[in-house]
Enzyme design. Structure first.
Site, PDB file in Angstrom:
ATOM      1  N   LYS A 173       3.469 -17.647  17.090  1.00  0.00           N
ATOM      2  CA  LYS A 173       3.653 -16.204  17.016  1.00  0.00           C
ATOM      3  C   LYS A 173       4.679 -15.880  15.950  1.00  0.00           C
ATOM      4  O   LYS A 173       5.747 -16.498  15.889  1.00  0.00           O
ATOM      5  CB  LYS A 173       4.136 -15.651  18.345  1.00  0.00           C
ATOM      6  CG  LYS A 173       4.152 -14.138  18.345  1.00  0.00           C
ATOM      7  CD  LYS A 173       5.024 -13.586  19.422  1.00  0.00           C
ATOM      8  CE  LYS A 173       6.453 -13.532  18.965  1.00  0.00           C
ATOM      9  NZ  LYS A 173       7.331 -12.850  19.918  1.00  0.00           N
TER      10      LYS A 173
HETATM   11  C1  R5P Z   1      10.867 -11.477  22.444  1.00  0.00           C
HETATM   12  O1  R5P Z   1      11.489 -10.788  23.234  1.00  0.00           O
HETATM   13  C2  R5P Z   1       9.544 -11.931  22.770  1.00  0.00           C
HETATM   14  O2  R5P Z   1       9.125 -13.124  22.220  1.00  0.00           O
HETATM   15  C3  R5P Z   1       8.474 -10.871  22.688  1.00  0.00           C
HETATM   16  O3  R5P Z   1       7.486 -11.338  23.531  1.00  0.00           O
HETATM   17  C4  R5P Z   1       7.869 -10.630  21.327  1.00  0.00           C
HETATM   18  O4  R5P Z   1       8.829 -10.236  20.398  1.00  0.00           O
HETATM   19  C5  R5P Z   1       6.696  -9.641  21.366  1.00  0.00           C
HETATM   20  O5  R5P Z   1       7.122  -8.403  21.795  1.00  0.00           O
HETATM   21  P1  R5P Z   1       7.197  -7.142  20.838  1.00  0.00           P
HETATM   22  O6  R5P Z   1       5.781  -6.785  20.475  1.00  0.00           O
HETATM   23  O7  R5P Z   1       7.857  -6.094  21.672  1.00  0.00           O
HETATM   24  O8  R5P Z   1       7.976  -7.522  19.624  1.00  0.00           O
END
Ligand code: R5P
Length: 272
Positions: A173
């Protein structure tokens, strides 16, 4: 690839179209009760049916998601620092592999902080987790976390994604950026994007569309869904871009205009 590992991955990334919508609700692990995630159960419940998988910690999973729910769980197993602490990159593995198996996790998620003070520690965490996951057929999602001082450009994100894949992550990711296709090309495993800070709905849909166009295998999205005033419409719109190839206009009009709210009003409403 091992059957169990492949089976678990196929619940996260649809094997027919190579795409997936992961709903991220793990933010509390370092942020505490983030806005609109104060009561995770209330936030998650209406969205669950539209998510291909759900990313969260064991604590929220146990208390806020019914065990009868059949959504694949992407279990965050790294943490140990908060926004008030010394350094966010100082993470360790917080959940054992036995616990992940007991919770029927479909995937293990761990952050790596390339270029940070604790880079070595977090890369070491990832390598060890991949070894454990592979032993039991559980894939690992590497979250390329970005420190405040790091540039979110294709050179840096490409480096972080490639290192994650080299160390054995099955899925990575990262963030969308200019020349994102270079990040994807340099990474031999599927790349999904985080949504990041809350944007106006149309901008977040645009981000989703561009990422998919440039080779992303889907999204791992949180705030841009559940901080929206219309979270159910938002996750459906994101889904329609990821899985059905809708354009931003089509997705926006299909889900946000169905109640007859003029789109210009809606955009103003959501940017406040
Ligand atoms: C960090 O808090 C996490 O890995 C989140 O799951 C990730 O950043 C995705 O969330 P967002 O779309 O709110 O950035």
């Amino acid at each position: 690839m091992d059957w169990g590992l492949k089976n678990r991955l196929s619940g996260i990334i649809n094997q027919q179209n190579g795409k997936g919508v992961m709903l991220a609700v793990d933010h509390g692990y370092f942020l505490g009760p983030t806005e609109r995630l104060e009561n995770p159960e209330k936030t998650i419940k209406p969205l669950l049916r539209y998510a291909d998988s759900l990313m969260l910690t064991r604590g929220v999973l146990r208390r806020c998601v019914a065990p009868e729910s059949n959504v694949p769980i992407v279990l965050r197993v790294s943490g140990g620092s908060s926004i008030l602490g010394e350094d966010l990159s100082k993470e360790t593995i917080t959940t054992s592999i036995e616990e992940a198996i007991r919770l029927n996790a479909a995937c293990l998620a761990i952050s790596i902080f390339v270029g940070s003070k604790y880079e070595h520690q977090t890369l070491n965490n990832l390598s060890k987790l991949v070894d454990q996951g592979e032993k039991f057929g559980i894939p690992v999602l590497a979250v390329t976390a970005v420190g405040k001082e790091m540039a979110r450009d294709s050179r840096y994100l490409g480096l972080a994604c490639r290192i994650a894949a080299e160390l054995g992550a099955h899925l990575v990711k990262t963030y969308y950026c200019e020349n994102f296709e270079e990040v994807v090309q340099g990474c031999p495993v599927p790349v999904i994007i985080a949504g990041g800070k809350k944007l106006p709905e149309k901008d977040a849909l645009n981000l989703t569309f561009n990422a998919i166009r440039d080779g992303a295998s889907g999204v791992d999205m949180g705030r841009n869904i559940w901080q929206s005033d219309q979270p159910v419409e938002m996750i459906q719109a994101v889904r329609s871009i990821v899985h059905d190839g809708l354009s931003v206009e089509e997705a926006f009009n299909s889900f946000f205009n169905k109640k007859g709210i003029p789109s210009n009003e809606l955009e103003t409403m959501n940017t406040r």
